[in-house]
Design a protein around this motif. Structure first.
Motif, PDB file in Angstrom:
ATOM      1  N   PRO A  96     -16.812 -10.667  12.157  1.00  0.00           N
ATOM      2  CA  PRO A  96     -16.571  -9.275  11.760  1.00  0.00           C
ATOM      3  C   PRO A  96     -16.915  -8.974  10.301  1.00  0.00           C
ATOM      4  O   PRO A  96     -17.067  -7.811   9.933  1.00  0.00           O
ATOM      5  CB  PRO A  96     -15.073  -9.077  12.018  1.00  0.00           C
ATOM      6  N   LEU A  97     -17.071  -9.997   9.471  1.00  0.00           N
ATOM      7  CA  LEU A  97     -17.451  -9.787   8.075  1.00  0.00           C
ATOM      8  C   LEU A  97     -18.955  -9.650   7.894  1.00  0.00           C
ATOM      9  O   LEU A  97     -19.421  -9.283   6.821  1.00  0.00           O
ATOM     10  CB  LEU A  97     -16.935 -10.943   7.208  1.00  0.00           C
ATOM     11  N   VAL A  98     -19.722  -9.957   8.941  1.00  0.00           N
ATOM     12  CA  VAL A  98     -21.182  -9.967   8.846  1.00  0.00           C
ATOM     13  C   VAL A  98     -21.764  -8.663   9.361  1.00  0.00           C
ATOM     14  O   VAL A  98     -21.446  -8.212  10.458  1.00  0.00           O
ATOM     15  CB  VAL A  98     -21.779 -11.146   9.644  1.00  0.00           C
ATOM     16  N   GLU A  99     -22.633  -8.074   8.547  1.00  0.00           N
ATOM     17  CA  GLU A  99     -23.406  -6.905   8.960  1.00  0.00           C
ATOM     18  C   GLU A  99     -24.872  -7.330   9.014  1.00  0.00           C
ATOM     19  O   GLU A  99     -25.398  -7.880   8.046  1.00  0.00           O
ATOM     20  CB  GLU A  99     -23.227  -5.773   7.951  1.00  0.00           C
ATOM     21  N   MET A 100     -25.496  -7.107  10.142  1.00  0.00           N
ATOM     22  CA  MET A 100     -26.925  -7.382  10.272  1.00  0.00           C
ATOM     23  C   MET A 100     -27.650  -6.063  10.024  1.00  0.00           C
ATOM     24  O   MET A 100     -27.415  -5.082  10.725  1.00  0.00           O
ATOM     25  CB  MET A 100     -27.255  -7.908  11.667  1.00  0.00           C
ATOM     26  N   VAL A 101     -28.492  -6.041   9.031  1.00  0.00           N
ATOM     27  CA  VAL A 101     -29.233  -4.833   8.670  1.00  0.00           C
ATOM     28  C   VAL A 101     -30.705  -5.094   8.940  1.00  0.00           C
ATOM     29  O   VAL A 101     -31.296  -6.001   8.360  1.00  0.00           O
ATOM     30  CB  VAL A 101     -29.023  -4.466   7.186  1.00  0.00           C
ATOM     31  N   TYR A 102     -31.273  -4.295   9.833  1.00  0.00           N
ATOM     32  CA  TYR A 102     -32.691  -4.431  10.167  1.00  0.00           C
ATOM     33  C   TYR A 102     -33.426  -3.236   9.572  1.00  0.00           C
ATOM     34  O   TYR A 102     -33.144  -2.097   9.927  1.00  0.00           O
ATOM     35  CB  TYR A 102     -32.881  -4.496  11.685  1.00  0.00           C
ATOM     36  N   VAL A 103     -34.337  -3.513   8.665  1.00  0.00           N
ATOM     37  CA  VAL A 103     -35.103  -2.458   8.002  1.00  0.00           C
ATOM     38  C   VAL A 103     -36.479  -2.354   8.642  1.00  0.00           C
ATOM     39  O   VAL A 103     -36.893  -3.238   9.399  1.00  0.00           O
ATOM     40  CB  VAL A 103     -35.232  -2.731   6.492  1.00  0.00           C
ATOM     41  N   ASP A 104     -37.191  -1.283   8.333  1.00  0.00           N
ATOM     42  CA  ASP A 104     -38.553  -1.107   8.840  1.00  0.00           C
ATOM     43  C   ASP A 104     -39.441  -2.251   8.374  1.00  0.00           C
ATOM     44  O   ASP A 104     -39.235  -2.824   7.302  1.00  0.00           O
ATOM     45  CB  ASP A 104     -39.159   0.205   8.326  1.00  0.00           C
ATOM     46  N   HIS A 105     -40.433  -2.565   9.197  1.00  0.00           N
ATOM     47  CA  HIS A 105     -41.425  -3.553   8.779  1.00  0.00           C
ATOM     48  C   HIS A 105     -42.240  -2.938   7.657  1.00  0.00           C
ATOM     49  O   HIS A 105     -42.520  -1.753   7.647  1.00  0.00           O
ATOM     50  CB  HIS A 105     -42.342  -3.931   9.950  1.00  0.00           C
ATOM     51  N   GLY A 106     -42.592  -3.728   6.725  1.00  0.00           N
ATOM     52  CA  GLY A 106     -43.378  -3.238   5.597  1.00  0.00           C
ATOM     53  C   GLY A 106     -43.015  -4.022   4.360  1.00  0.00           C
ATOM     54  O   GLY A 106     -41.955  -4.650   4.283  1.00  0.00           O
ATOM     55  N   ALA A 107     -43.891  -3.961   3.409  1.00  0.00           N
ATOM     56  CA  ALA A 107     -43.701  -4.709   2.176  1.00  0.00           C
ATOM     57  C   ALA A 107     -42.432  -4.268   1.460  1.00  0.00           C
ATOM     58  O   ALA A 107     -42.226  -3.074   1.219  1.00  0.00           O
ATOM     59  CB  ALA A 107     -44.910  -4.521   1.264  1.00  0.00           C
ATOM     60  N   ASP A 108     -41.593  -5.210   1.178  1.00  0.00           N
ATOM     61  CA  ASP A 108     -40.420  -5.009   0.324  1.00  0.00           C
ATOM     62  C   ASP A 108     -39.362  -4.043   0.856  1.00  0.00           C
ATOM     63  O   ASP A 108     -38.546  -3.552   0.082  1.00  0.00           O
ATOM     64  CB  ASP A 108     -40.853  -4.575  -1.075  1.00  0.00           C
TER      65      ASP A 108
END
Length: 150
Positions: free
Chosen positions: A40-52
């Protein structure tokens, strides 16, 4: 909060263990491909593909009281400037005192690689000692962050 630039991070398990032991939230930020955690302490954050994109997401949020784990020197510079504690994967801290040198060295090495395209090689393999130093460094960074965020 601990922010982990997770795409190429070799110490994700160690970071989660230490976050759990210290009851600190942790965000693993990546372009995808990471397994979700039931913690419960972990957040998985998935961002858009792309540089940086992961770097941008972390840089927009990190500040005093936070710890950033990254091998990306420009992200480290932004996080240090924002007041966060910043660690390399081997436990070395990026600080106001050493981030300028790290940026200059990064730029010099990029110039050398560009000048000699046949130059091969990489760093030494990641070791058990590096993992141990990371665990120790993260514990220390969390203590420093707690005093800065109060």
């Amino acid at each position: 909060m601990i922010y982990v630039d997770a795409d190429a991070c070799p110490v994700k398990a160690e970071a989660e263990q230490i976050a759990t032991r210290n009851r600190v939230k942790i965000a693993f930020v990546s372009n995808g491909g990471l397994r979700p955690s039931a913690n419960p302490l972990v957040e998985m954050v998935y961002v858009d593909h792309g540089a940086d994109e992961a770097d941008k997401w972390i840089a927009e949020r990190a500040g005093p009281g936070d710890v950033v784990v990254t091998g990306d020197i420009p992200l480290a510079a932004k996080a240090v400037a924002a007041g966060a504690e910043v660690l390399r994967h081997n436990g070395e801290a990026f600080t106001e005192a050493n981030i300028g040198t790290a940026l200059a060295t990064r730029d010099l090495m990029a110039d050398l690689r560009a000048a000699d395209p046949f130059r091969q090689g990489g760093g030494r393999p990641f070791s058990k000692t590096d993992r141990a130093r990371f665990r120790d460094g993260l514990e220390r960074a969390l203590r420093r962050a707690a005093t800065r965020g109060s």
